[in-house]
Design a protein around this motif. Sequence first.
Motif, PDB file in Angstrom:
ATOM      1  N   PHE A 255       0.820  -1.219   0.000  1.00  0.00           N
ATOM      2  CA  PHE A 255       0.000   0.000   0.000  1.00  0.00           C
ATOM      3  C   PHE A 255       0.856   1.272   0.000  1.00  0.00           C
ATOM      4  CE2 PHE A 255       0.122  -1.268   4.567  1.00  0.00           C
ATOM      5  CZ  PHE A 255       0.492  -0.085   5.205  1.00  0.00           C
ATOM      6  N   LEU A 256       2.114   1.135  -0.425  1.00  0.00           N
ATOM      7  CA  LEU A 256       3.028   2.278  -0.460  1.00  0.00           C
ATOM      8  C   LEU A 256       2.528   3.374  -1.406  1.00  0.00           C
ATOM      9  CD1 LEU A 256       5.722   3.577   0.418  1.00  0.00           C
ATOM     10  CD2 LEU A 256       6.860   2.282  -1.387  1.00  0.00           C
ATOM     11  N   GLU A 257       1.861   2.990  -2.485  1.00  0.00           N
ATOM     12  CA  GLU A 257       1.415   3.978  -3.473  1.00  0.00           C
ATOM     13  C   GLU A 257       0.015   4.513  -3.189  1.00  0.00           C
ATOM     14  OE1 GLU A 257       2.426   3.026  -7.567  1.00  0.00           O
ATOM     15  OE2 GLU A 257       4.210   1.943  -6.896  1.00  0.00           O
ATOM     16  N   LYS A 258      -0.460   4.297  -1.979  1.00  0.00           N
ATOM     17  CA  LYS A 258      -1.759   4.848  -1.565  1.00  0.00           C
ATOM     18  C   LYS A 258      -1.571   5.701  -0.307  1.00  0.00           C
ATOM     19  CE  LYS A 258      -4.998   1.535  -3.498  1.00  0.00           C
ATOM     20  NZ  LYS A 258      -5.603   2.551  -4.372  1.00  0.00           N
ATOM     21  N   PRO A 259      -2.105   6.921  -0.293  1.00  0.00           N
ATOM     22  CA  PRO A 259      -2.027   7.735   0.929  1.00  0.00           C
ATOM     23  C   PRO A 259      -3.079   7.242   1.927  1.00  0.00           C
ATOM     24  CG  PRO A 259      -3.168   8.954  -0.788  1.00  0.00           C
ATOM     25  CD  PRO A 259      -2.783   7.626  -1.385  1.00  0.00           C
ATOM     26  N   VAL A 260      -2.809   6.085   2.541  1.00  0.00           N
ATOM     27  CA  VAL A 260      -3.840   5.389   3.328  1.00  0.00           C
ATOM     28  C   VAL A 260      -4.363   6.226   4.494  1.00  0.00           C
ATOM     29  CG1 VAL A 260      -3.289   2.993   2.720  1.00  0.00           C
ATOM     30  CG2 VAL A 260      -2.022   4.105   4.572  1.00  0.00           C
ATOM     31  N   VAL A 261      -3.494   7.029   5.112  1.00  0.00           N
ATOM     32  CA  VAL A 261      -3.934   7.844   6.254  1.00  0.00           C
ATOM     33  C   VAL A 261      -5.056   8.792   5.818  1.00  0.00           C
ATOM     34  CG1 VAL A 261      -3.222   9.603   7.935  1.00  0.00           C
ATOM     35  CG2 VAL A 261      -1.718   7.660   7.451  1.00  0.00           C
ATOM     36  N   ASP A 262      -4.906   9.385   4.638  1.00  0.00           N
ATOM     37  CA  ASP A 262      -5.923  10.306   4.118  1.00  0.00           C
ATOM     38  C   ASP A 262      -7.168   9.548   3.660  1.00  0.00           C
ATOM     39  OD1 ASP A 262      -4.243  13.043   3.798  1.00  0.00           O
ATOM     40  OD2 ASP A 262      -2.992  11.335   3.298  1.00  0.00           O
ATOM     41  N   ILE A 263      -6.966   8.377   3.064  1.00  0.00           N
ATOM     42  CA  ILE A 263      -8.111   7.551   2.626  1.00  0.00           C
ATOM     43  C   ILE A 263      -8.927   7.126   3.847  1.00  0.00           C
ATOM     44  CG2 ILE A 263      -8.784   5.389   1.494  1.00  0.00           C
ATOM     45  CD1 ILE A 263      -6.171   5.685  -0.226  1.00  0.00           C
ATOM     46  N   TRP A 264      -8.239   6.669   4.908  1.00  0.00           N
ATOM     47  CA  TRP A 264      -8.939   6.301   6.152  1.00  0.00           C
ATOM     48  C   TRP A 264      -9.709   7.497   6.697  1.00  0.00           C
ATOM     49  CZ3 TRP A 264      -3.835   4.194   8.695  1.00  0.00           C
ATOM     50  CH2 TRP A 264      -3.518   2.938   8.157  1.00  0.00           C
ATOM     51  N   ALA A 265      -9.052   8.666   6.702  1.00  0.00           N
ATOM     52  CA  ALA A 265      -9.678   9.873   7.261  1.00  0.00           C
ATOM     53  C   ALA A 265     -10.965  10.218   6.521  1.00  0.00           C
ATOM     54  CB  ALA A 265      -8.702  11.050   7.208  1.00  0.00           C
ATOM     55  N   TYR A 266     -10.955  10.088   5.198  1.00  0.00           N
ATOM     56  CA  TYR A 266     -12.147  10.422   4.413  1.00  0.00           C
ATOM     57  C   TYR A 266     -13.261   9.388   4.588  1.00  0.00           C
ATOM     58  CZ  TYR A 266     -10.786  14.769   2.222  1.00  0.00           C
ATOM     59  OH  TYR A 266     -10.484  16.098   2.029  1.00  0.00           O
ATOM     60  N   LYS A 267     -12.894   8.139   4.772  1.00  0.00           N
ATOM     61  CA  LYS A 267     -13.899   7.099   5.076  1.00  0.00           C
ATOM     62  C   LYS A 267     -14.494   7.357   6.459  1.00  0.00           C
ATOM     63  CE  LYS A 267     -12.297   3.237   2.258  1.00  0.00           C
ATOM     64  NZ  LYS A 267     -13.585   3.107   1.573  1.00  0.00           N
TER      65      LYS A 267
ATOM     66  N   GLY B   8       5.663   6.820  -4.161  1.00  0.00           N
ATOM     67  CA  GLY B   8       4.631   6.534  -3.165  1.00  0.00           C
ATOM     68  C   GLY B   8       4.731   7.431  -1.956  1.00  0.00           C
ATOM     69  N   PHE B   9       4.105   6.977  -0.867  1.00  0.00           N
ATOM     70  CA  PHE B   9       3.927   7.829   0.317  1.00  0.00           C
ATOM     71  C   PHE B   9       4.625   7.192   1.518  1.00  0.00           C
ATOM     72  CE2 PHE B   9       0.493   8.205  -2.712  1.00  0.00           C
ATOM     73  CZ  PHE B   9       0.496   9.573  -2.972  1.00  0.00           C
ATOM     74  N   ARG B  10       5.843   7.633   1.771  1.00  0.00           N
ATOM     75  CA  ARG B  10       6.691   7.040   2.817  1.00  0.00           C
ATOM     76  C   ARG B  10       6.020   7.087   4.192  1.00  0.00           C
ATOM     77  NH1 ARG B  10      13.146   8.205   3.324  1.00  0.00           N
ATOM     78  NH2 ARG B  10      13.575   7.299   5.389  1.00  0.00           N
ATOM     79  N   ALA B  11       5.301   8.191   4.469  1.00  0.00           N
ATOM     80  CA  ALA B  11       4.635   8.331   5.762  1.00  0.00           C
ATOM     81  C   ALA B  11       3.146   7.998   5.667  1.00  0.00           C
ATOM     82  CB  ALA B  11       4.836   9.741   6.301  1.00  0.00           C
ATOM     83  N   GLY B  12       2.733   7.398   4.544  1.00  0.00           N
ATOM     84  CA  GLY B  12       1.337   6.978   4.395  1.00  0.00           C
ATOM     85  C   GLY B  12       0.360   8.107   4.163  1.00  0.00           C
ATOM     86  N   THR B  13       0.888   9.325   3.930  1.00  0.00           N
ATOM     87  CA  THR B  13      -0.003  10.482   3.802  1.00  0.00           C
ATOM     88  C   THR B  13       0.460  11.447   2.720  1.00  0.00           C
ATOM     89  OG1 THR B  13      -1.040  12.314   5.028  1.00  0.00           O
ATOM     90  CG2 THR B  13       1.239  11.804   5.588  1.00  0.00           C
ATOM     91  N   CYS B  14      -0.497  12.188   2.171  1.00  0.00           N
ATOM     92  CA  CYS B  14      -0.170  13.266   1.220  1.00  0.00           C
ATOM     93  C   CYS B  14      -0.569  14.613   1.836  1.00  0.00           C
ATOM     94  CB  CYS B  14      -0.862  13.043  -0.119  1.00  0.00           C
ATOM     95  SG  CYS B  14      -2.654  12.879   0.012  1.00  0.00           S
ATOM     96  N   THR B  15      -0.621  14.643   3.157  1.00  0.00           N
ATOM     97  CA  THR B  15      -0.912  15.882   3.896  1.00  0.00           C
ATOM     98  C   THR B  15       0.333  16.282   4.677  1.00  0.00           C
ATOM     99  OG1 THR B  15      -3.220  15.207   4.169  1.00  0.00           O
ATOM    100  CG2 THR B  15      -2.420  16.940   5.642  1.00  0.00           C
ATOM    101  N   PRO B  16       0.821  17.520   4.503  1.00  0.00           N
ATOM    102  CA  PRO B  16       1.959  17.955   5.315  1.00  0.00           C
ATOM    103  C   PRO B  16       1.642  17.800   6.806  1.00  0.00           C
ATOM    104  CG  PRO B  16       1.563  19.512   3.544  1.00  0.00           C
ATOM    105  CD  PRO B  16       0.403  18.557   3.531  1.00  0.00           C
ATOM    106  N   PHE B  17       2.634  17.379   7.579  1.00  0.00           N
ATOM    107  CA  PHE B  17       2.400  17.113   9.003  1.00  0.00           C
ATOM    108  C   PHE B  17       3.586  17.598   9.832  1.00  0.00           C
ATOM    109  CE2 PHE B  17       4.392  13.437   7.039  1.00  0.00           C
ATOM    110  CZ  PHE B  17       5.410  13.073   7.916  1.00  0.00           C
ATOM    111  N   TYR B  18       3.337  17.851  11.099  1.00  0.00           N
ATOM    112  CA  TYR B  18       4.418  18.258  11.996  1.00  0.00           C
ATOM    113  C   TYR B  18       5.154  17.020  12.487  1.00  0.00           C
ATOM    114  CZ  TYR B  18       2.695  22.979  11.822  1.00  0.00           C
ATOM    115  OH  TYR B  18       2.333  24.215  11.364  1.00  0.00           O
ATOM    116  N   PHE B  19       6.471  17.112  12.512  1.00  0.00           N
ATOM    117  CA  PHE B  19       7.288  15.980  12.955  1.00  0.00           C
ATOM    118  C   PHE B  19       7.065  15.725  14.434  1.00  0.00           C
ATOM    119  CE2 PHE B  19      11.607  14.914  14.792  1.00  0.00           C
ATOM    120  CZ  PHE B  19      11.510  13.551  14.539  1.00  0.00           C
ATOM    121  N   TYR B  20       6.707  14.485  14.769  1.00  0.00           N
ATOM    122  CA  TYR B  20       6.554  14.084  16.164  1.00  0.00           C
ATOM    123  C   TYR B  20       7.835  13.366  16.586  1.00  0.00           C
ATOM    124  CZ  TYR B  20       4.524  12.369  20.509  1.00  0.00           C
ATOM    125  OH  TYR B  20       4.271  12.130  21.840  1.00  0.00           O
TER     126      TYR B  20
END
Length: 434
Positions: free
Chosen positions: A136-148, A340-352
């Motif tokens: 699932f590297l080529e899917k921004p799963v975090v964003d897909i989950w969020a929209y579902k 693909g999406f190394r961090a599973g997302t296509c949304t900029p995020f703050y580093f934790y």
Amino acid sequence: MILVFTHKITPRVRYIFKHILTRTLLIPVDFTTKIEEFVAYNGPKLSYTKTPLGNEFFIKSNNLLFEQGVNDLDFTIQKWNNVPCFFNTNLKSTIPFDIFASSFYLISRYEEYLPHVKDIFGRYTAEQSLAFKHKFLEKPVVDIWAYKFLEILQEKFPDYEYQKRDYEYISTIDIDNAFAYKYKSLVRSVGGFFNDLFKFKLVETWNRFAVVCNIKSDPFDTFDKILRLKKEYNVKTIFFFLIGDYTTFDTNVSASKGKFKLLIKEMVDYAKVGLHPSYFTMQDAALLKKEKERLENITNMPVKRSRQHYLRFSLPETYQNLIDLEVEEDYSMGYASNVGFRAGTCTPFYFYDLDFEIQTPLKVFPFALMDTTLNDYMKLTPKQSLGRIRDLKNEVKAVNGTFITLFHNENLSNYLRWKGWKRLYESMLKIATS
């Protein structure tokens, strides 16, 4: 606003709920550990704990957001409406997995803190990631989950006014070699000339001679074209300049050359400019500081954005060094070998920072693809590359995310290994902005 009841409000809970609800879905969020406050609240609300209070919107929590440090975790991958997910929950939970713990695992890059084998350049490899192993590297799963998740929220709380974010495209250009032959030192020019001649690279020998003698223009000098396309397609463009001292891995024109300084100053007038820290800055804070100050002296502006050369970074050290130097944005989050999406997302995020268990002020902008990945690693043709670009853009557009691409000025040169690639950049801009 959505109110979240949980048995313990940790920095991890605050961080990931704000990322999913506020930054991705544009819903303000507040937290409570008081049952009576939760029960009395009339707006949208959910409980995130081990057992439901009643028949409210409930998500069974995994332990991950209530722990500290990094531990070995077990994974069972399942599907949620055909989308891979993990950290499964039970039947009482409104959704079948812990969306918040899963998102935190990917976005915090938890797996990169665990023991792993680095590649020859000292990098964490895509092949070791959960996303690559489970395709699932080529899917921004975090964003897909969020929209579902949003769809379920809208069903549950139809009266709440939900906002929608907009799709955005950012073109980033790395300047590893501003010029192929021009403005290089006499030693490098003469050495390169005889090296090409010795290896019977006659075309390159002639081109080097012709460029140095001003008979031809330098093949890598594609900046006017990039700026023209930026204007034509109204694209947000950022140039990252490599200005480190010469090494085997850092072969740009010397930052002391007047023409190179002039080029950087010119780019500042038309686009955003960032630092491309050299190969050995990954764990060398003093070298990183030196290069940042060098660029600031050229541009007369503070350096606010950065991308590591060779995408060499080590978590959390590299990011801690950037934070110490007050760099606000990093664009290194991606793999050299895979799109693909190394961090599973296509949304900029703050580093934790998992070392200190805090959200930092460093904003990470994950990119979806790089030109050298398509050409050198995946061995795709320009036509095949365009297909992959279109697929990735569609994934990002579907969740109104931020589509970020990484190209080099050399890509538009139609020279040496980039022969036949000249038109790809413009074709990509058409796709990305349509």
